[in-house]
Scaffold this motif. Structure first.
Motif, PDB file in Angstrom:
ATOM      1  N   LYS A   1      49.776  31.382   9.461  1.00 14.94           N
ATOM      2  CA  LYS A   1      49.817  29.989   9.012  1.00 14.94           C
ATOM      3  C   LYS A   1      48.387  29.512   8.814  1.00 14.94           C
ATOM      4  O   LYS A   1      47.509  29.797   9.640  1.00 14.94           O
ATOM      5  CB  LYS A   1      50.479  29.084  10.062  1.00 14.94           C
ATOM      6  CG  LYS A   1      51.880  29.489  10.449  1.00 14.94           C
ATOM      7  CD  LYS A   1      52.891  28.971   9.468  1.00 14.94           C
ATOM      8  CE  LYS A   1      54.300  29.220   9.940  1.00 14.94           C
ATOM      9  NZ  LYS A   1      54.967  30.333   9.375  1.00 14.94           N
ATOM     10  N   GLU A   2      48.166  28.768   7.735  1.00 16.69           N
ATOM     11  CA  GLU A   2      46.858  28.151   7.546  1.00 16.69           C
ATOM     12  C   GLU A   2      46.730  27.006   8.541  1.00 16.69           C
ATOM     13  O   GLU A   2      47.564  26.109   8.584  1.00 16.69           O
ATOM     14  CB  GLU A   2      46.699  27.636   6.124  1.00 16.69           C
ATOM     15  CG  GLU A   2      45.325  27.043   5.876  1.00 16.69           C
ATOM     16  CD  GLU A   2      45.096  26.611   4.439  1.00 16.69           C
ATOM     17  OE1 GLU A   2      44.333  25.642   4.261  1.00 16.69           O
ATOM     18  OE2 GLU A   2      45.652  27.224   3.502  1.00 16.69           O
ATOM     19  N   VAL A   3      45.658  27.036   9.347  1.00 15.20           N
ATOM     20  CA  VAL A   3      45.446  26.002  10.358  1.00 15.20           C
ATOM     21  C   VAL A   3      44.135  25.248  10.153  1.00 15.20           C
ATOM     22  O   VAL A   3      43.853  24.312  10.901  1.00 15.20           O
ATOM     23  CB  VAL A   3      45.513  26.589  11.784  1.00 15.20           C
ATOM     24  CG1 VAL A   3      46.920  27.109  12.083  1.00 15.20           C
ATOM     25  CG2 VAL A   3      44.470  27.674  11.993  1.00 15.20           C
ATOM     26  N   GLY A   4      43.370  25.634   9.166  1.00 15.21           N
ATOM     27  CA  GLY A   4      42.120  24.931   8.900  1.00 15.21           C
ATOM     28  C   GLY A   4      41.464  25.415   7.626  1.00 15.21           C
ATOM     29  O   GLY A   4      41.704  26.534   7.176  1.00 15.21           O
ATOM     30  N   ARG A   5      40.651  24.517   7.052  1.00 14.52           N
ATOM     31  CA  ARG A   5      39.955  24.854   5.820  1.00 14.52           C
ATOM     32  C   ARG A   5      38.676  24.023   5.759  1.00 14.52           C
ATOM     33  O   ARG A   5      38.715  22.808   5.909  1.00 14.52           O
ATOM     34  CB  ARG A   5      40.852  24.553   4.621  1.00 14.52           C
ATOM     35  CG  ARG A   5      40.259  24.904   3.268  1.00 14.52           C
ATOM     36  CD  ARG A   5      41.231  24.527   2.137  1.00 14.52           C
ATOM     37  NE  ARG A   5      42.382  25.398   2.096  1.00 14.52           N
ATOM     38  CZ  ARG A   5      42.574  26.337   1.159  1.00 14.52           C
ATOM     39  NH1 ARG A   5      41.698  26.508   0.204  1.00 14.52           N
ATOM     40  NH2 ARG A   5      43.667  27.079   1.206  1.00 14.52           N
ATOM     41  N   VAL A   6      37.554  24.692   5.529  1.00 16.30           N
ATOM     42  CA  VAL A   6      36.283  24.008   5.334  1.00 16.30           C
ATOM     43  C   VAL A   6      35.878  24.234   3.883  1.00 16.30           C
ATOM     44  O   VAL A   6      35.574  25.367   3.484  1.00 16.30           O
ATOM     45  CB  VAL A   6      35.192  24.529   6.296  1.00 16.30           C
ATOM     46  CG1 VAL A   6      33.877  23.793   6.047  1.00 16.30           C
ATOM     47  CG2 VAL A   6      35.637  24.399   7.739  1.00 16.30           C
ATOM     48  N   PRO A   7      35.907  23.174   3.072  1.00 10.78           N
ATOM     49  CA  PRO A   7      35.574  23.325   1.649  1.00 10.78           C
ATOM     50  C   PRO A   7      34.134  23.811   1.447  1.00 10.78           C
ATOM     51  O   PRO A   7      33.214  23.366   2.144  1.00 10.78           O
ATOM     52  CB  PRO A   7      35.756  21.920   1.081  1.00 10.78           C
ATOM     53  CG  PRO A   7      36.619  21.209   2.062  1.00 10.78           C
ATOM     54  CD  PRO A   7      36.301  21.810   3.402  1.00 10.78           C
ATOM     55  N   ASP A   8      33.975  24.729   0.517  1.00  7.16           N
ATOM     56  CA  ASP A   8      32.655  25.198   0.061  1.00  7.16           C
ATOM     57  C   ASP A   8      31.772  25.738   1.182  1.00  7.16           C
ATOM     58  O   ASP A   8      30.548  25.675   1.093  1.00  7.16           O
ATOM     59  CB  ASP A   8      31.926  24.079  -0.690  1.00  7.16           C
ATOM     60  CG  ASP A   8      32.693  23.604  -1.911  1.00  7.16           C
ATOM     61  OD1 ASP A   8      33.418  24.417  -2.517  1.00  7.16           O
ATOM     62  OD2 ASP A   8      32.564  22.407  -2.250  1.00  7.16           O
ATOM     63  N   ALA A   9      32.344  26.279   2.234  1.00  6.17           N
ATOM     64  CA  ALA A   9      31.562  26.758   3.371  1.00  6.17           C
ATOM     65  C   ALA A   9      30.971  28.143   3.145  1.00  6.17           C
ATOM     66  O   ALA A   9      30.039  28.538   3.844  1.00  6.17           O
ATOM     67  CB  ALA A   9      32.428  26.774   4.631  1.00  6.17           C
ATOM     68  N   ILE A  10      31.498  28.895   2.188  1.00  6.43           N
ATOM     69  CA  ILE A  10      31.024  30.255   1.931  1.00  6.43           C
ATOM     70  C   ILE A  10      30.336  30.265   0.573  1.00  6.43           C
ATOM     71  O   ILE A  10      30.962  29.965  -0.451  1.00  6.43           O
ATOM     72  CB  ILE A  10      32.190  31.263   1.951  1.00  6.43           C
ATOM     73  CG1 ILE A  10      32.879  31.231   3.318  1.00  6.43           C
ATOM     74  CG2 ILE A  10      31.696  32.665   1.605  1.00  6.43           C
ATOM     75  CD1 ILE A  10      34.191  32.004   3.364  1.00  6.43           C
ATOM     76  N   ARG A  11      29.064  30.595   0.561  1.00  4.50           N
ATOM     77  CA  ARG A  11      28.309  30.663  -0.694  1.00  4.50           C
ATOM     78  C   ARG A  11      28.224  32.119  -1.119  1.00  4.50           C
ATOM     79  O   ARG A  11      27.437  32.893  -0.603  1.00  4.50           O
ATOM     80  CB  ARG A  11      26.924  30.050  -0.520  1.00  4.50           C
ATOM     81  CG  ARG A  11      26.118  30.104  -1.816  1.00  4.50           C
ATOM     82  CD  ARG A  11      25.078  29.044  -1.924  1.00  4.50           C
ATOM     83  NE  ARG A  11      25.748  27.744  -2.027  1.00  4.50           N
ATOM     84  CZ  ARG A  11      25.179  26.591  -1.668  1.00  4.50           C
ATOM     85  NH1 ARG A  11      23.947  26.570  -1.214  1.00  4.50           N
ATOM     86  NH2 ARG A  11      25.843  25.461  -1.790  1.00  4.50           N
ATOM     87  N   VAL A  12      29.057  32.480  -2.082  1.00  2.29           N
ATOM     88  CA  VAL A  12      29.091  33.844  -2.594  1.00  2.29           C
ATOM     89  C   VAL A  12      27.876  34.099  -3.481  1.00  2.29           C
ATOM     90  O   VAL A  12      27.280  35.167  -3.465  1.00  2.29           O
ATOM     91  CB  VAL A  12      30.402  34.101  -3.364  1.00  2.29           C
ATOM     92  CG1 VAL A  12      30.427  35.488  -3.973  1.00  2.29           C
ATOM     93  CG2 VAL A  12      31.601  33.905  -2.444  1.00  2.29           C
ATOM     94  N   ALA A  13      27.497  33.077  -4.245  1.00  2.00           N
ATOM     95  CA  ALA A  13      26.336  33.133  -5.131  1.00  2.00           C
ATOM     96  C   ALA A  13      25.961  31.686  -5.456  1.00  2.00           C
ATOM     97  O   ALA A  13      26.785  30.781  -5.268  1.00  2.00           O
ATOM     98  CB  ALA A  13      26.676  33.909  -6.406  1.00  2.00           C
ATOM     99  N   PRO A  14      24.763  31.444  -5.945  1.00  2.00           N
ATOM    100  CA  PRO A  14      24.415  30.075  -6.330  1.00  2.00           C
ATOM    101  C   PRO A  14      25.459  29.508  -7.308  1.00  2.00           C
ATOM    102  O   PRO A  14      25.797  30.157  -8.299  1.00  2.00           O
ATOM    103  CB  PRO A  14      23.046  30.227  -6.993  1.00  2.00           C
ATOM    104  CG  PRO A  14      22.463  31.468  -6.371  1.00  2.00           C
ATOM    105  CD  PRO A  14      23.656  32.377  -6.157  1.00  2.00           C
TER     106      PRO A  14
END
Length: 174
Positions: A147-160
């Motif tokens: 189950k999805e229990v949390g989400r932080v928008p834009d927390a992972i920077r794959v590339a600029p």
């Protein structure tokens, strides 16, 4: 394809190299396992060594899936929570399936075997994992019972200019 899973396998040079090769292949296919392509085995090796040290210290456990030829085709690490108030759940890390096996049930088999392995661990009541948004991984894990229990928008920077959500998923083991 049927995989044979082993929890807490003996880590010898062949297994170590097989995991490094799998991690490199998954990363170069765009898999969300801590790297962005292109990577080499030498890029992967320091992270693998960290996992192996954690295993030697009793902080991580390994589940590995071999194909019929004995090749490493899937792997996942379980990490024990070190916080004294949260020792009743473990993290799933570096969940990988060989790209040519994806979409053929190997990932679901790996996640089922991981849950079964976690159920054998004294006091572990749930598995928590983080996944990178933008790839639909949360839908795969939901299909495996998480189950999805949390989400932080834009927390992972794959590339600029390419930021992804960090999604937290949880699987109760009861």
């Amino acid at each position: 394809m049927t995989l044979t899973f082993t929890f807490d396998p003996v880590v010898d040079p062949a297994l170590r190299d097989g995991i490094a090769e799998l991690w490199t292949e998954v990363s170069n296919a765009g898999g969300a396992v801590g790297f962005v392509p292109p990577v080499t085995i030498e890029d992967i090796r320091p992270e693998l060594v960290k996992h192996l040290v954690a295993m030697a210290e009793g902080r991580h456990r390994l589940l590995v899936g071999h194909d019929a030829d004995g090749n490493v085709a899937a792997a996942a690490f379980l990490a024990f929570n070190q916080h004294r108030l949260m020792k009743h759940w473990a993290y799933a890390y570096t969940v990988m399936v060989r790209p040519d096996l994806q979409g053929r049930g190997a990932g679901r088999a790996l996640m089922a075997a991981l849950a079964d392995a976690a159920r054998t661990l004294d006091g572990i009541e749930a598995i928590r994992l983080g996944c990178r948004g933008g790839l639909g991984l949360e839908h795969f894990y939901a299909a495996c019972g998480y189950k999805e229990v949390g989400r932080v928008p834009d927390a992972i920077r794959v590339a600029p200019g390419d930021d992804r959500d960090d999604i937290t998923m949880l699987l109760p083991l009861h």
